[in-house]
Design a protein around this motif. Structure first.
Motif, mmCIF file in Angstrom:
data_model
loop_
_atom_site.group_PDB
_atom_site.id
_atom_site.type_symbol
_atom_site.label_atom_id
_atom_site.label_comp_id
_atom_site.label_asym_id
_atom_site.label_seq_id
_atom_site.Cartn_x
_atom_site.Cartn_y
_atom_site.Cartn_z
ATOM 1 N N UNK A 203 0.811 -1.212 0.000
ATOM 2 C CA UNK A 203 0.000 0.000 0.000
ATOM 3 C C UNK A 203 0.849 1.268 0.000
ATOM 4 N N UNK A 204 2.143 1.152 -0.217
ATOM 5 C CA UNK A 204 2.994 2.343 -0.088
ATOM 6 C C UNK A 204 3.952 2.466 -1.268
ATOM 7 N N UNK A 205 3.857 3.566 -2.009
ATOM 8 C CA UNK A 205 4.797 3.838 -3.080
ATOM 9 C C UNK A 205 6.078 4.425 -2.491
ATOM 10 N N UNK A 206 7.196 4.055 -3.092
ATOM 11 C CA UNK A 206 8.480 4.602 -2.648
ATOM 12 C C UNK A 206 8.976 5.592 -3.688
ATOM 13 N N UNK A 207 9.111 6.859 -3.356
ATOM 14 C CA UNK A 207 9.625 7.840 -4.311
ATOM 15 C C UNK A 207 11.020 7.450 -4.792
ATOM 16 N N UNK A 208 11.317 7.830 -6.000
ATOM 17 C CA UNK A 208 12.603 7.483 -6.599
ATOM 18 C C UNK A 208 13.774 7.946 -5.747
ATOM 19 N N UNK A 209 13.669 9.156 -5.159
ATOM 20 C CA UNK A 209 14.793 9.680 -4.392
ATOM 21 C C UNK A 209 15.094 8.808 -3.175
ATOM 22 N N UNK A 210 14.076 8.212 -2.566
ATOM 23 C CA UNK A 210 14.290 7.356 -1.401
ATOM 24 C C UNK A 210 14.941 6.043 -1.842
ATOM 25 N N UNK A 211 14.498 5.501 -2.976
ATOM 26 C CA UNK A 211 15.126 4.294 -3.521
ATOM 27 C C UNK A 211 16.596 4.565 -3.821
ATOM 28 N N UNK B 242 21.635 -4.623 5.663
ATOM 29 C CA UNK B 242 20.247 -4.357 5.285
ATOM 30 C C UNK B 242 19.960 -2.874 5.401
ATOM 31 N N UNK B 243 19.215 -2.347 4.434
ATOM 32 C CA UNK B 243 18.743 -0.971 4.478
ATOM 33 C C UNK B 243 17.271 -0.955 4.132
ATOM 34 N N UNK B 244 16.448 -0.337 4.968
ATOM 35 C CA UNK B 244 15.014 -0.386 4.716
ATOM 36 C C UNK B 244 14.312 0.821 5.325
ATOM 37 N N UNK B 245 13.101 1.069 4.835
ATOM 38 C CA UNK B 245 12.275 2.180 5.285
ATOM 39 C C UNK B 245 11.306 1.677 6.350
ATOM 40 N N UNK B 246 11.120 2.437 7.409
ATOM 41 C CA UNK B 246 10.101 2.134 8.412
ATOM 42 C C UNK B 246 9.473 3.438 8.908
ATOM 43 N N UNK B 247 8.309 3.324 9.508
ATOM 44 C CA UNK B 247 7.683 4.482 10.135
ATOM 45 C C UNK B 247 8.528 4.943 11.316
ATOM 46 N N UNK C 193 18.701 7.023 9.818
ATOM 47 C CA UNK C 193 18.533 8.276 9.084
ATOM 48 C C UNK C 193 17.100 8.773 9.261
ATOM 49 N N UNK C 194 16.930 9.977 9.791
ATOM 50 C CA UNK C 194 15.618 10.616 9.855
ATOM 51 C C UNK C 194 15.373 11.310 8.519
ATOM 52 N N UNK C 195 14.301 10.926 7.831
ATOM 53 C CA UNK C 195 13.993 11.484 6.521
ATOM 54 C C UNK C 195 13.193 12.781 6.651
ATOM 55 N N UNK C 196 13.264 13.637 5.624
ATOM 56 C CA UNK C 196 12.420 14.838 5.629
ATOM 57 C C UNK C 196 10.944 14.455 5.535
ATOM 58 N N UNK C 197 10.058 15.320 5.989
ATOM 59 C CA UNK C 197 8.626 15.046 5.830
ATOM 60 C C UNK C 197 8.187 15.238 4.385
ATOM 61 N N UNK C 198 7.013 14.736 4.060
ATOM 62 C CA UNK C 198 6.328 14.982 2.776
ATOM 63 C C UNK C 198 7.035 14.395 1.559
ATOM 64 N N UNK C 199 7.837 13.353 1.752
ATOM 65 C CA UNK C 199 8.461 12.689 0.606
ATOM 66 C C UNK C 199 7.506 11.722 -0.072
ATOM 67 N N UNK C 200 6.633 11.104 0.715
ATOM 68 C CA UNK C 200 5.757 10.053 0.204
ATOM 69 C C UNK C 200 4.426 10.638 -0.266
ATOM 70 N N UNK C 201 3.948 10.158 -1.402
ATOM 71 C CA UNK C 201 2.705 10.664 -1.971
ATOM 72 C C UNK C 201 1.479 9.963 -1.395
ATOM 73 N N UNK C 202 1.646 8.749 -0.863
ATOM 74 C CA UNK C 202 0.494 7.966 -0.433
ATOM 75 C C UNK C 202 0.323 7.902 1.076
ATOM 76 N N UNK C 203 1.221 8.502 1.833
ATOM 77 C CA UNK C 203 1.087 8.506 3.284
ATOM 78 C C UNK C 203 1.777 9.737 3.859
ATOM 79 N N UNK C 204 1.227 10.259 4.939
ATOM 80 C CA UNK C 204 1.836 11.382 5.644
ATOM 81 C C UNK C 204 2.594 10.913 6.888
ATOM 82 N N UNK C 205 2.685 9.587 7.082
ATOM 83 C CA UNK C 205 3.394 9.040 8.233
ATOM 84 C C UNK C 205 4.890 9.359 8.105
ATOM 85 N N UNK C 206 5.501 10.008 9.092
ATOM 86 C CA UNK C 206 6.949 10.296 9.027
ATOM 87 C C UNK C 206 7.742 8.992 8.943
#
Length: 345
Positions: A8-16, A157-162, A190-203
């Protein structure tokens, strides 16, 4: 814009790109157990080619539970000539691991954030839960332990989490995180900037785990963890969405490579207040095993004044006196003009 899809979550190209640049998967087995349409794999192959490697230097393993997305991943890889083992069919990674014996050199993933219905009741004594049974209503630490289970002896391992995964203490998550930290597996946060994801506002944040912090490819760094606060990076592409520039990605990735001691990295690592900090296990213990980078990097250093205070005050007073003198001259000129037209008396 390139996207990678996972449940349910798209990953923006910059995060990939940031994940791939930090992991630097030059050669070996790359695994994504929630691979979506295969974007992580495409970007990994591109990284290898751009850095002088050959297509096929990495072996790709993946899994996806959604039938349509699984077929899309196979097509996405096939049209690029990338061979991959995505299993004979789509399947739920937790319930039916299609690569049970795989030990990956690199794991790169963006699992669904805070997944509630993940089948915990059927997996109570699973071999993967070495650090504790994950909460039944949140799969974050089920994913983390799945990644650890599939890491090779020198795997990364490198991965995205809330963001909640860095600090939550509910339902035993804090204890699981503590055990993972005490096992010295956490390499970088790494703490990511807000508003990178288009399908969720979860930091969101990035986790990097290393099985062996004495790996000969890098400097020996047992008991150390790098914290990077990248929340101030990026630029707005519209009123609600942010993007990371190539320079932003390079800044974060180079910081990690310099700290890790990559042989090809010319940059020398230094702690930068407000941005990065190399912390010890004792530092993390003092913060009750919370992994939020802002706790460690501190506030940005204020720019030091080059001009001594007394000298600056003398200059400012002189400037004020000159401005008041000019204002008085202007007042006289205005009144004179008003008198000339009969209004100044």
């Amino acid at each position: 814009m390139f996207w990678r899809f996972s449940a349910t979550c798209y990953t923006p190209r910059c995060v990939v790109q940031l994940l791939v640049e930090m992991l630097a998967p030059y050669k070996g087995r790359v695994y994504d157990p929630c691979c979506g349409s295969g974007g992580m794999f495409v970007q990994s192959e591109r990284f290898v080619q751009e850095h002088g490697g050959r297509l096929g230097d990495i072996s790709i393993y993946g899994q996806e539970s959604n039938y349509t997305t699984w077929r899309l991943a196979k097509m996405n890889l096939a049209i690029r000539g990338i061979e991959a083992n995505l299993g004979p069919e789509p399947a739920d990674t937790f319930a039916r691991d299609l690569h049970p014996d795989l030990k990956a050199d690199y794991i790169i993933a963006n699992p669904p954030f805070n997944m509630k219905d993940w089948g915990a009741s059927r997996l109570q004594n699973d071999v993967r839960w070495k650090f504790g049974a994950p909460p039944s209503r949140n799969a974050n630490f089920a994913w983390v332990q799945h990644f650890i289970h599939h890491l090779a002896p020198s795997g990364i391992a490198g991965f995205v989490l809330a963001n909640g995964s860095m600090s939550s203490n509910t339902s035993g998550e804090g204890e699981i995180r503590r055990r993972i930290i005490e096992a010295d597996l956490v390499d970088c946060m790494v703490a990511l900037p807000p508003q990178l994801f288009y399908t969720t506002q979860i930091p969101a944040c990035l986790w990097f785990l290393a099985r062996n912090k004495q790996d000969a490819r890098f400097r020996k760094r047992p008991g150390e963890t790098l914290f990077i606060d990248a929340r101030s990076l990026g630029h707005m592409v519209d009123r609600v969405h942010r993007d990371l520039s190539p320079d932003d990605i390079c800044k974060v990735a180079e910081t990690y490579h310099a700290w890790r001691g990559d042989k090809d990295c010319r940059k020398k690592y230094e702690d930068v207040p407000g941005f990065c900090k190399s912390a010890t296990l004792d530092d993390i213990r003092k913060h009750n095993f919370v992994l939020t980078p802002g706790l460690y990097v501190g506030a940005p250093q204020k720019q030091e004044e080059d001009e001594p205070f007394d000298q600056k005050m003398q200059r400012l007073v002189a400037e004020l006196r000159q401005q008041m003198h000019e204002a008085a001259k202007l007042d006289k000129l205005i009144w004179a003009n008003l008198e000339d037209i009969g209004y100044g008396k």
